[in-house]
Write a protein that holds these residues in place. Structure first.
Motif, PDB file in Angstrom:
ATOM      1  N   PHE A  21       0.823  -1.206   0.000  1.00 28.54           N
ATOM      2  CA  PHE A  21       0.000   0.000   0.000  1.00 28.54           C
ATOM      3  C   PHE A  21       0.864   1.266   0.000  1.00 28.54           C
ATOM      4  N   VAL A  24       1.429   1.709  -3.549  1.00 32.44           N
ATOM      5  CA  VAL A  24       0.316   2.393  -4.216  1.00 32.44           C
ATOM      6  C   VAL A  24       0.512   3.904  -4.124  1.00 32.44           C
ATOM      7  N   ILE A  36      -0.188   1.427  -9.970  1.00 33.42           N
ATOM      8  CA  ILE A  36      -1.255   1.578  -8.976  1.00 33.42           C
ATOM      9  C   ILE A  36      -2.093   0.304  -8.931  1.00 33.42           C
ATOM     10  N   LEU A  40      -2.165  -2.377  -5.815  1.00 35.81           N
ATOM     11  CA  LEU A  40      -3.467  -2.589  -5.178  1.00 35.81           C
ATOM     12  C   LEU A  40      -3.851  -4.065  -5.194  1.00 35.81           C
ATOM     13  N   GLY A  43      -1.593  -6.006  -2.869  1.00 34.75           N
ATOM     14  CA  GLY A  43      -1.918  -5.717  -1.476  1.00 34.75           C
ATOM     15  C   GLY A  43      -3.158  -6.451  -1.008  1.00 34.75           C
ATOM     16  N   PHE A  44      -4.221  -6.395  -1.820  1.00 35.63           N
ATOM     17  CA  PHE A  44      -5.456  -7.078  -1.425  1.00 35.63           C
ATOM     18  C   PHE A  44      -5.308  -8.594  -1.483  1.00 35.63           C
TER      19      PHE A  44
END
Length: 58
Positions: A21, A24, A36, A40, A43-44
């Motif tokens: 993040f 990001v 980006i 993202l 990260g998720f």
């Protein structure tokens, strides 16, 4: 809490999620939409993996 109580693999995974993040934010500064999206999604995905590991342990 002492050092033996820390679950190091999950702690390192959480640090990796935070780093994604931060990535990001860095990608936003560069205005690069592909970075980006990449950070993202990573990260998720890592966060979901960590949550699934935690649920398996209980």
């Amino acid at each position: 809490m002492n050092m033996k109580e820390i679950n190091w693999p999950l702690f390192l995974l959480a640090l990796l999620v935070v780093a994604m993040f931060f990535g990001v934010g860095f990608a936003i500064a560069l205005r690069n939409i592909w970075l980006i999206i990449l950070f993202l999604l990573l990260g998720f995905a890592l966060m979901g993996y960590g949550i699934s590991l935690k649920r398996k342990r209980k």
